[in-house]
Design a protein around this motif. Structure first.
Motif, PDB file in Angstrom:
ATOM      1  N   PRO B 191       0.841  -1.205   0.000  1.00  0.00           N
ATOM      2  CA  PRO B 191       0.000   0.000   0.000  1.00  0.00           C
ATOM      3  C   PRO B 191       0.871   1.247   0.000  1.00  0.00           C
ATOM      4  N   LEU B 193       1.360   5.749  -0.952  1.00  0.00           N
ATOM      5  CA  LEU B 193       0.801   7.082  -1.164  1.00  0.00           C
ATOM      6  C   LEU B 193       1.617   7.745  -2.269  1.00  0.00           C
ATOM      7  N   ARG B 198      -1.110  12.803  -1.975  1.00  0.00           N
ATOM      8  CA  ARG B 198      -1.146  11.585  -1.159  1.00  0.00           C
ATOM      9  C   ARG B 198      -2.298  10.664  -1.603  1.00  0.00           C
ATOM     10  N   ARG B 200      -3.934   7.327  -2.587  1.00  0.00           N
ATOM     11  CA  ARG B 200      -3.697   5.953  -2.133  1.00  0.00           C
ATOM     12  C   ARG B 200      -3.774   4.986  -3.304  1.00  0.00           C
ATOM     13  N   LEU B 202      -2.197   0.688  -4.595  1.00  0.00           N
ATOM     14  CA  LEU B 202      -1.535  -0.555  -4.221  1.00  0.00           C
ATOM     15  C   LEU B 202      -0.435  -0.825  -5.240  1.00  0.00           C
ATOM     16  N   THR B 230       5.473   4.453   1.136  1.00  0.00           N
ATOM     17  CA  THR B 230       4.556   3.486   1.746  1.00  0.00           C
ATOM     18  C   THR B 230       3.556   4.227   2.612  1.00  0.00           C
ATOM     19  N   SER B 231       2.329   3.711   2.660  1.00  0.00           N
ATOM     20  CA  SER B 231       1.277   4.392   3.416  1.00  0.00           C
ATOM     21  C   SER B 231       1.140   3.850   4.833  1.00  0.00           C
ATOM     22  N   ASP B 233      -0.695   1.342   5.531  1.00  0.00           N
ATOM     23  CA  ASP B 233      -1.996   0.677   5.629  1.00  0.00           C
ATOM     24  C   ASP B 233      -1.825  -0.832   5.784  1.00  0.00           C
ATOM     25  N   SER B 239       4.969   3.333   7.573  1.00  0.00           N
ATOM     26  CA  SER B 239       4.641   4.431   6.669  1.00  0.00           C
ATOM     27  C   SER B 239       5.875   5.282   6.402  1.00  0.00           C
TER      28      SER B 239
END
Lengths: 150, 296
Positions: B191, B193, B198, B200, B202, B230-231, B233, B239
């Motif tokens: 996941p 950004l 930002r 979102r 995959l 990386t987010s 999530d 993150s």
């Protein structure tokens, strides 16, 4: 009457193990990362096919089984599948080798090419049928071509 | 079918039957192992990790030779551009020095502000550095083997980075060696950004050098060159780790040029999280400065 394999020395049994081991380890060395775009041949199959064609008495089936299984266990990906397929492929090459004296070299090479292609195709088919993550058919075909050229 | 080793001591008829039975046993064993692999049997995975531990010293010794060969190719490539490469590196070093000073200032300000708000810090992220000693060994997976394992505090799922950005995550940790799944592998999902907005998405590997972006919530808001991080999530990766930049928007899905160069992957830093910490004093948040190197 089926032929009994002639008795040969222990060194003859060790040689394919050593050469096959080196071929397998070459595939595991990270130098392959630099050439990730190039198809990598299945060197272990090339070695096993060579021994089946020329000195099949020095390559017992248990050697094929242990070599390929160990290689599969060390590398990423499915385990057991290539062992199964290579056992069958080397058995076919052994049968073909019994008639080697009557066959031209180019025909023998063609036979190996067919075996290499069949091996990759069977691996791809088995992974696809079992819904396992599999390389593309083109990648497997290139791998077979690399093995043929090797 | 020839009948010989290991049944040459038997009569021909017995040797024939024994060979056939033994051959059948090997075929069935191989098939069962494949079934166990497909069902992700944990014992098989543990056995595989143990074998990897046992073979790691041998592979590591061979990797030294392999890296030497690779370095030779690198030297040949860079020899032709030695002067321009030198100038480029000097410019980059000067720019990095400026960013280092800026990073220290931001760190101090961050610590002051957190202490003012009595904020609880996220878990401190530490890392252990490892050499890349092996590759995936085939077309089935894009992964590398590193010479650290559970003995060094590495666990399955730990993110791996190099000096440029995120490399992948640990998928099989043995005692002394581990396998790191690269972001380019077909089974890799991260996941992320994208850009200032930002957005979102995959990041999905497809065995090519540039993974694609799936499940984009707002495709119009991204553009080529946008930074991808990386987010956090789902807890797959922490993150804020740099992944790369958007490389193209053509085709069915946008593609990302990874920050890390897998062709020259010699070492990785595997990160693991320590326990949460409060902020008693700003000074305790500040990490000690990295030791000065000769290049500085």
């Amino acid at each position: 009457m089926r032929l009994m394999t002639p008795r040969i020395g222990p060194l003859a049994y060790l040689t394919p193990i050593l050469v096959g081991g080196v071929a397998a380890l070459i595939g595991l060395v990270p130098v392959g990362l630099r050439f990730a775009d190039w198809p990598a041949p299945n060197l272990l199959f090339v070695v096993l096919a060579l021994w089946c064609a020329r000195r099949e008495e020095a390559l017992p089936r248990v050697t094929v089984f242990l070599l390929v299984l160990t290689y599969e266990a060390l590398r990423a990906g499915p385990i057991g599948l290539e062992t199964l397929i290579l056992l069958a492929a080397t058995e076919a090459l052994r049968v073909a080798a019994e008639n080697r004296a009557r066959r031209a070299f180019w025909l023998e090479w063609l036979l190996f090419a067919a075996a290499a292609l069949a091996v990759e195709l069977c691996i791809w088919a088995a992974l696809t049928v079992t819904f396992a993550p599999s390389p593309t058919l083109s990648d497997m075909a290139l791998r077979a071509l690399a093995a043929i050229l090797a | 079918m020839r009948f010989g080793f290991p049944f040459f001591f038997l009569s021909p008829r017995l040797a024939k039957n024994a060979t056939l039975i033994f051959f059948g046993v090997m075929l069935v064993t191989a098939f069962l192992l494949f079934v166990l692999w497909r069902t992700e049997n944990p014992r098989l995975q543990a056995a595989r990790a143990s074998l990897m531990d046992a073979a790691a010293p041998t592979i590591e010794a061979l990797a030294g030779g392999g890296n030497a060969i690779g370095a030779l190719f690198d030297d040949l490539e860079s020899y032709a551009d030695l002067q321009s490469e030198n100038a480029r590196l000097r410019r980059e070093l000067r720019r990095m020095s400026g960013w280092r000073d800026a990073a220290h200032r931001f760190e101090e300000e961050n610590a002051r502000l957190r202490a003012l708000n009595n904020a609880k810090l996220p878990p401190q992220l530490s890392f252990v550095t490892a050499d890349v000693i092996g590759a995936s060994g085939g077309p089935y997976q894009r992964s590398v083997v590193v010479n650290i394992g559970r003995d060094d505090g590495v666990a399955d799922g730990a993110p791996a980075m190099d000096e440029a950005g995120l490399v992948g995550r640990v998928v099989g940790a043995g005692e002394e060696a581990s396998r790191v799944l690269l972001l380019t592998d077909a089974t890799s999902r991260a996941p992320v950004l994208i850009g200032e907005a930002r957005v979102r998405a995959l990041l999905q590997g497809d065995n090519s050098d540039r993974p694609n972006l799936q499940a984009l919530l707002d495709p119009e808001a991204i553009s080529v060159g946008d930074r991808v991080i990386t987010s956090g999530d789902g807890g797959v990766f922490p993150s804020g780790l740099l992944v790369g930049r958007v490389a193209s928007l053509d085709g069915r899905a946008p593609r990302v040029a990874l920050a890390s160069d897998y062709r020259r992957l010699l070492f990785v830093k595997v990160r693991y999280a320590a326990r949460d910490t409060q902020t008693p004093q700003p000074g305790l948040i500040l990490r000690p400065s990295a030791p000065q190197t000769g290049a500085n």
